[in-house]
Design a protein around this motif. Sequence first.
Motif, PDB file in Angstrom:
ATOM      1  N   ASN A 277      -4.046   6.784   1.946  1.00  0.00           N
ATOM      2  CA  ASN A 277      -2.639   6.398   1.877  1.00  0.00           C
ATOM      3  C   ASN A 277      -1.920   7.176   0.785  1.00  0.00           C
ATOM      4  O   ASN A 277      -2.401   7.272  -0.351  1.00  0.00           O
ATOM      5  N   VAL A 278      -0.754   7.722   1.110  1.00  0.00           N
ATOM      6  CA  VAL A 278      -0.013   8.566   0.169  1.00  0.00           C
ATOM      7  C   VAL A 278       0.328   7.805  -1.105  1.00  0.00           C
ATOM      8  O   VAL A 278       0.045   8.259  -2.220  1.00  0.00           O
ATOM      9  N   PHE A 279       0.942   6.651  -0.977  1.00  0.00           N
ATOM     10  CA  PHE A 279       1.405   5.896  -2.153  1.00  0.00           C
ATOM     11  C   PHE A 279       0.243   5.537  -3.063  1.00  0.00           C
ATOM     12  O   PHE A 279       0.310   5.728  -4.288  1.00  0.00           O
ATOM     13  N   ASN A 280      -0.822   5.017  -2.497  1.00  0.00           N
ATOM     14  CA  ASN A 280      -1.956   4.586  -3.314  1.00  0.00           C
ATOM     15  C   ASN A 280      -2.614   5.752  -4.048  1.00  0.00           C
ATOM     16  O   ASN A 280      -3.036   5.615  -5.194  1.00  0.00           O
ATOM     17  N   LYS A 281      -2.670   6.902  -3.386  1.00  0.00           N
ATOM     18  CA  LYS A 281      -3.322   8.052  -4.010  1.00  0.00           C
ATOM     19  C   LYS A 281      -2.466   8.658  -5.129  1.00  0.00           C
ATOM     20  O   LYS A 281      -2.982   8.976  -6.195  1.00  0.00           O
ATOM     21  N   ILE A 282      -1.157   8.843  -4.881  1.00  0.00           N
ATOM     22  CA  ILE A 282      -0.350   9.517  -5.897  1.00  0.00           C
ATOM     23  C   ILE A 282      -0.035   8.601  -7.072  1.00  0.00           C
ATOM     24  O   ILE A 282       0.306   9.076  -8.160  1.00  0.00           O
ATOM     25  N   ASN A 283      -0.160   7.292  -6.878  1.00  0.00           N
ATOM     26  CA  ASN A 283       0.051   6.353  -7.973  1.00  0.00           C
ATOM     27  C   ASN A 283      -1.266   5.915  -8.619  1.00  0.00           C
ATOM     28  O   ASN A 283      -1.258   5.016  -9.461  1.00  0.00           O
ATOM     29  N   TYR A 284      -2.358   6.541  -8.219  1.00  0.00           N
ATOM     30  CA  TYR A 284      -3.671   6.250  -8.794  1.00  0.00           C
ATOM     31  C   TYR A 284      -3.951   4.745  -8.800  1.00  0.00           C
ATOM     32  O   TYR A 284      -4.280   4.150  -9.821  1.00  0.00           O
ATOM     33  N   SER A 285      -3.783   4.151  -7.618  1.00  0.00           N
ATOM     34  CA  SER A 285      -4.045   2.721  -7.477  1.00  0.00           C
ATOM     35  C   SER A 285      -5.417   2.376  -8.027  1.00  0.00           C
ATOM     36  O   SER A 285      -6.402   3.102  -7.798  1.00  0.00           O
ATOM     37  N   SER A 286      -5.504   1.267  -8.743  1.00  0.00           N
ATOM     38  CA  SER A 286      -6.786   0.859  -9.315  1.00  0.00           C
ATOM     39  C   SER A 286      -7.761   0.411  -8.235  1.00  0.00           C
ATOM     40  O   SER A 286      -8.951   0.260  -8.505  1.00  0.00           O
ATOM     41  N   GLY A 287      -7.255   0.231  -7.008  1.00  0.00           N
ATOM     42  CA  GLY A 287      -8.122  -0.230  -5.930  1.00  0.00           C
ATOM     43  C   GLY A 287      -8.628   0.865  -5.023  1.00  0.00           C
ATOM     44  O   GLY A 287      -9.293   0.573  -4.029  1.00  0.00           O
ATOM     45  N   THR A 288      -8.347   2.122  -5.345  1.00  0.00           N
ATOM     46  CA  THR A 288      -8.788   3.204  -4.480  1.00  0.00           C
ATOM     47  C   THR A 288      -9.420   4.318  -5.309  1.00  0.00           C
ATOM     48  O   THR A 288      -9.228   4.394  -6.523  1.00  0.00           O
ATOM     49  N   SER A 289     -10.175   5.182  -4.640  1.00  0.00           N
ATOM     50  CA  SER A 289     -10.823   6.279  -5.348  1.00  0.00           C
ATOM     51  C   SER A 289      -9.800   7.351  -5.700  1.00  0.00           C
ATOM     52  O   SER A 289      -8.795   7.508  -5.018  1.00  0.00           O
ATOM     53  N   HIS A 290     -10.066   8.098  -6.747  1.00  0.00           N
ATOM     54  CA  HIS A 290      -9.117   9.103  -7.231  1.00  0.00           C
ATOM     55  C   HIS A 290      -9.622  10.511  -6.998  1.00  0.00           C
ATOM     56  O   HIS A 290      -8.971  11.451  -7.381  1.00  0.00           O
TER      57      HIS A 290
END
Length: 515
Positions: A502-515
Amino acid sequence: MKSALIALALLIATPALAAEDAPRLFSEHCAACHGGDRLGAIGPALLPENLGRLKKAEAEKVIAEGRIATQMPGHADKLTPAQIKALADYVFTPLASVPTWGMEQIAASRVLNVNPDLLPAKPVWTADPLNLFTVVETGDHHVTILDGDSFTPLARFQSRFALHGGAKYSPDGRFVYLASRDGWITKYDLYTLQIVAEIRAGVNTRNVAVSHDGRFLMVGNMLPHTLVALDARDLSPIQVIPVAGDKGVTSRVSAVYTAPPRSSFVVALKDIMEVWEIPYADDAGPVMNGFVHSYEKGHEEGISEGGRFQAIRIRTPDYLDDFFFDSTYERAMGASRDGTKGLVVDLDIKRKVAEIDLPGMPHLGSGIIFKMDGRDVMATPHLKEAVVSVIDMQTWKTIKRIPTLGPGFFMRGHENSPYAWIDVSMGKDKDAIQIIDLGSLGIVKTLRPAPGKTTAHAEFDRSGKHVLISVMEADGALIEFDAASFDEVARLPMKRPVGKYNVFNKINYSSGTSH
């Protein structure tokens, strides 16, 4: 009788003769597409490192029958079964030496399809640009760009062979960068739905990272043993960085990560007991005249010299194949090679500061961070143990081990959801998805959306209200679930969708997703 014995002798000798002749067979039937050196041409490289999870029996079938939706023809009408087996054995044989793929070869491979300065400012579609998903389908080597609101595809295009290491985005979410096992880096414009540029940065590539300011890419290679810096604008090569430690010992790159608060790339290495940090800020400059003290008695760590980027080398007491960062990016957790523990390396003081009790080969790259009693904790699945470990990131002590139906590979959460979703795809219950309540640290639901089929890789949408799950089969599917009720919302057929990002989760470095 004599003629029968001669025929039998020839039959017995045929496999050996075919094996001895495998290089000639390859040259005649395969080299035009895959290169005489097996490093790839219009077809992918045929090396054991590049073939991923393909088994020899499957390779023999591809040689005989070809591959659907590709230019790979079948050879059953030209080759005997023994010759086909010999070719399969040949392509699974490692090269005698590490191949050369330097600046000259990299630069010559670059293809610029579109002038980046001429791209329009607005998308050609009306979807939410930050709720798009890039879906990698390895069943037929395609990528689907998915509208996360309507759950409909905006585009589907053919990718390079065997994409690896996930999709990475530019900071504004407009461009997605993809890396293949064959070393090809692709820049794709999500606004106009077209490939902007491609370049081959290595022979076998692990992954690519994007600087948080959007200026640079750093590519980590397994073959050759290099890091390659690219200009993110048009993928023009900037620098090839040899990955070498003391006494010239070289190493494969396990992974390269971006550490935004540090304006640096952090590199995990497979064959050297070191962590590398590569600053990319304009004012980074040389560090301590080429050396930085490790705070371990008697040790000083070198800085790679020459070029725009310099690598600060930090010694570690073990090989660290996988990383997970705390929220400040000051500390990196690494999984030790023996699979029994994790090590915490402080990137500021350049030394190990803690050990973590993590048996069963933790998959730290798939870990998540969440809050418990106001403190940051992380959770990670394990590749060889049916458990999820929850770790306090201040004390580095294990808070709880949550039993699961089997070992897992992927774990996802979201800031707006009280749940984490995990698969158990490394065990016998490969069709199960389990949901953990992050408050009670207990499993509250087990889903089996495709009984008997491998089901994995949860990914939230930008709002945290929906979760996408992959059915990783040739005739697979992408399934959308309500993140609160766990009910299925929609199902979209796909060809082995192994990952979606997901674009938003990745560019905002969501704490719930891999970076």
